[in-house]
Enzyme design. Structure first.
Site, PDB file in Angstrom:
ATOM      1  N   SER A  26       0.860  -1.186   0.000  1.00  0.00           N
ATOM      2  CA  SER A  26       0.000   0.000   0.000  1.00  0.00           C
ATOM      3  C   SER A  26       0.897   1.237   0.000  1.00  0.00           C
ATOM      4  CB  SER A  26      -0.875   0.013   1.251  1.00  0.00           C
ATOM      5  OG  SER A  26      -0.044   0.148   2.397  1.00  0.00           O
ATOM      6  N   THR A  29       2.783   1.527   3.233  1.00  0.00           N
ATOM      7  CA  THR A  29       3.867   0.548   3.429  1.00  0.00           C
ATOM      8  C   THR A  29       5.084   0.884   2.567  1.00  0.00           C
ATOM      9  OG1 THR A  29       2.267  -1.161   3.976  1.00  0.00           O
ATOM     10  CG2 THR A  29       4.446  -1.919   3.359  1.00  0.00           C
ATOM     11  N   ARG A  33       9.133   1.742   3.500  1.00  0.00           N
ATOM     12  CA  ARG A  33      10.297   1.078   2.880  1.00  0.00           C
ATOM     13  C   ARG A  33      11.223   2.117   2.231  1.00  0.00           C
ATOM     14  NH1 ARG A  33       7.575  -4.192   1.921  1.00  0.00           N
ATOM     15  NH2 ARG A  33       6.920  -4.579   4.069  1.00  0.00           N
ATOM     16  N   GLU A 178      -5.599 -15.622   1.307  1.00  0.00           N
ATOM     17  CA  GLU A 178      -4.497 -15.361   2.246  1.00  0.00           C
ATOM     18  C   GLU A 178      -5.005 -15.116   3.676  1.00  0.00           C
ATOM     19  OE1 GLU A 178      -0.658 -12.367   2.964  1.00  0.00           O
ATOM     20  OE2 GLU A 178      -1.915 -12.055   1.215  1.00  0.00           O
ATOM     21  N   LYS A 220      -2.416 -18.820   0.259  1.00  0.00           N
ATOM     22  CA  LYS A 220      -1.213 -18.089   0.692  1.00  0.00           C
ATOM     23  C   LYS A 220      -1.226 -18.008   2.222  1.00  0.00           C
ATOM     24  CE  LYS A 220       1.420 -13.805   0.200  1.00  0.00           C
ATOM     25  NZ  LYS A 220       1.744 -12.617  -0.623  1.00  0.00           N
ATOM     26  N   SER A 262       6.043 -14.339   3.533  1.00  0.00           N
ATOM     27  CA  SER A 262       7.246 -14.366   4.388  1.00  0.00           C
ATOM     28  C   SER A 262       6.947 -13.799   5.766  1.00  0.00           C
ATOM     29  CB  SER A 262       8.423 -13.652   3.723  1.00  0.00           C
ATOM     30  OG  SER A 262       8.052 -12.382   3.225  1.00  0.00           O
ATOM     31  N   GLY A 263       5.992 -12.884   5.863  1.00  0.00           N
ATOM     32  CA  GLY A 263       5.455 -12.450   7.152  1.00  0.00           C
ATOM     33  C   GLY A 263       6.442 -11.893   8.151  1.00  0.00           C
ATOM     34  N   ARG A 293       8.669  -8.510   1.075  1.00  0.00           N
ATOM     35  CA  ARG A 293       9.901  -7.985   1.652  1.00  0.00           C
ATOM     36  C   ARG A 293      11.083  -8.933   1.457  1.00  0.00           C
ATOM     37  NH1 ARG A 293      13.254  -7.663   4.868  1.00  0.00           N
ATOM     38  NH2 ARG A 293      12.716  -9.741   5.621  1.00  0.00           N
TER      39      ARG A 293
END
Length: 341
Positions: A26, A29, A33, A178, A220, A262-263, A293
């Protein structure tokens, strides 16, 4: 609904040696980064960054089966005017789209959330299909804490996931389902296992109730893993063994594939866990990655918003994509990371 075609796409998404790039951050997010690498989060910078990834010919053609896009990105054109979805298609990967609209507080359930965005989803899916999207993603978040998750939170999120999946299939779009059990707490791997089992069982119950064809979807999930703040972190082999046991107990063999999130794991952890799971085969479904990520942290750092760093960013992306591609066949070794470094 053409189930044969949905199944073909779902199977291609989890093809051996390939996985899904989650580039659907989003605006909030991606800003976080970009802040970390000192880049301003403007529309053109976001476009340039994602264009760099999609033009990474080696990674995209050899190791990436599909790309999950954010609404902004699916409508963007590259610097030379080529739609970004066309760049993805020309590499042989499948364009996809994140369709949920984030979370809201769940009434009567303190500390719990429900994912929203079903209201006009049927109309939005039509437009996304016309633009080239052939799969979609909807993320439900389940937190583990004192007295949570409640059965309420699990039920409403599973219900929304199944409604979304049915709408996708009616629009000839493969749904990525997911249900993410977050790894943020201090819980151990067994608590994660128990909660994830409840979540997956409820999700598949709802999918059946809402007549979703399991052959035309991709799951997922999170891995069975210790919470980030847990004093005892489960080793790689335990994560692999418990995750596979959990999935075999909960996920019907009719599902073509499972693509892990990957969380919050580090790049190498996510790769090592996936690789170890493939040592426990044969498995009833395709098993691969759908990392955000864990595929992007290295290329973001290498690129750092500078045009002269594009090649370095692409090399970093190709490396992470290759490592995960190998892990999705059980052929990764940690020595390969050191060689590249």
């Amino acid at each position: 609904m053409d189930l044969t075609e949905l199944n073909r796409i779902a199977t291609a998404m989890v093809a051996p040696g390939k996985g899904i790039l989650a580039a659907d951050e989003s605006s909030g997010t991606i800003k976080k980064r970009f802040d970390a690498i000192g880049v301003e989060s403007t529309e053109s910078n976001r476009r340039d960054y994602r264009e760099m990834l999609f033009r990474s010919r080696e990674a995209m053609s050899q190791y990436i089966s599909g790309v999950i896009l954010y609404d902004e990105t699916i409508w963007q054109d590259a610097k030379d005017g080529t739609p970004l979805v066309k760049l993805i298609e020309s590499s042989g990967a499948i364009p996809g789209i994140k369709v949920d609209e984030g979370t809201q507080v769940l009434p009567m359930c303190p500390g719990e959330l429900v994912t929203v965005g079903l209201d006009k989803l049927a109309e939005r899916l039509k437009k996304y299909y016309e633009r080239g999207a052939r799969f979609a993603k909807w993320r439900a978040v389940i937190d583990i804490g004192s007295g949570i998750p409640s059965m309420t939170a699990i039920s409403v999120n599973a219900h929304a996931l199944a409604r979304y999946a049915a709408l996708c299939q009616a629009a000839q779009i493969v749904p990525i389902v997911e249900p993410e059990v977050l790894m943020d707490g201090d819980h151990d791997i067994d608590r994660c296992y128990e909660v994830t089992q409840r979540v997956l069982n409820k999700t598949f119950q709802e999918l059946r109730v809402q007549r979703v064809a399991l052959e035309g979807m991709v799951l997922k999930p999170n891995m069975a893993i210790s919470g980030k703040k847990c004093a005892k972190q489960a080793p790689v082999e335990e994560v692999a063994e418990k995750t596979i046991r959990l999935l075999k107990a909960c996920v019907p063999a009719a599902v073509p594939g499972i693509a892990f999130l990957s969380g919050g794991q580090s790049d190498e952890e996510a790769t090592a866990h996936l690789n170890a799971m493939h040592k426990l085969g044969p498995l009833p479904w395709g098993l691969t990655f759908s990392y955000g990520r864990a595929l992007q942290a290295a290329p973001q750092k290498a690129w750092s918003g500078k045009a002269e760093n594009v090649a370095a960013g692409q090399r970093a992306f190709s490396h992470r994509a290759r490592m995960n591609g190998l892990a999705s066949k059980g052929e990764w070794q940690s020595s390969l990371e050191k060689k590249a470094a």
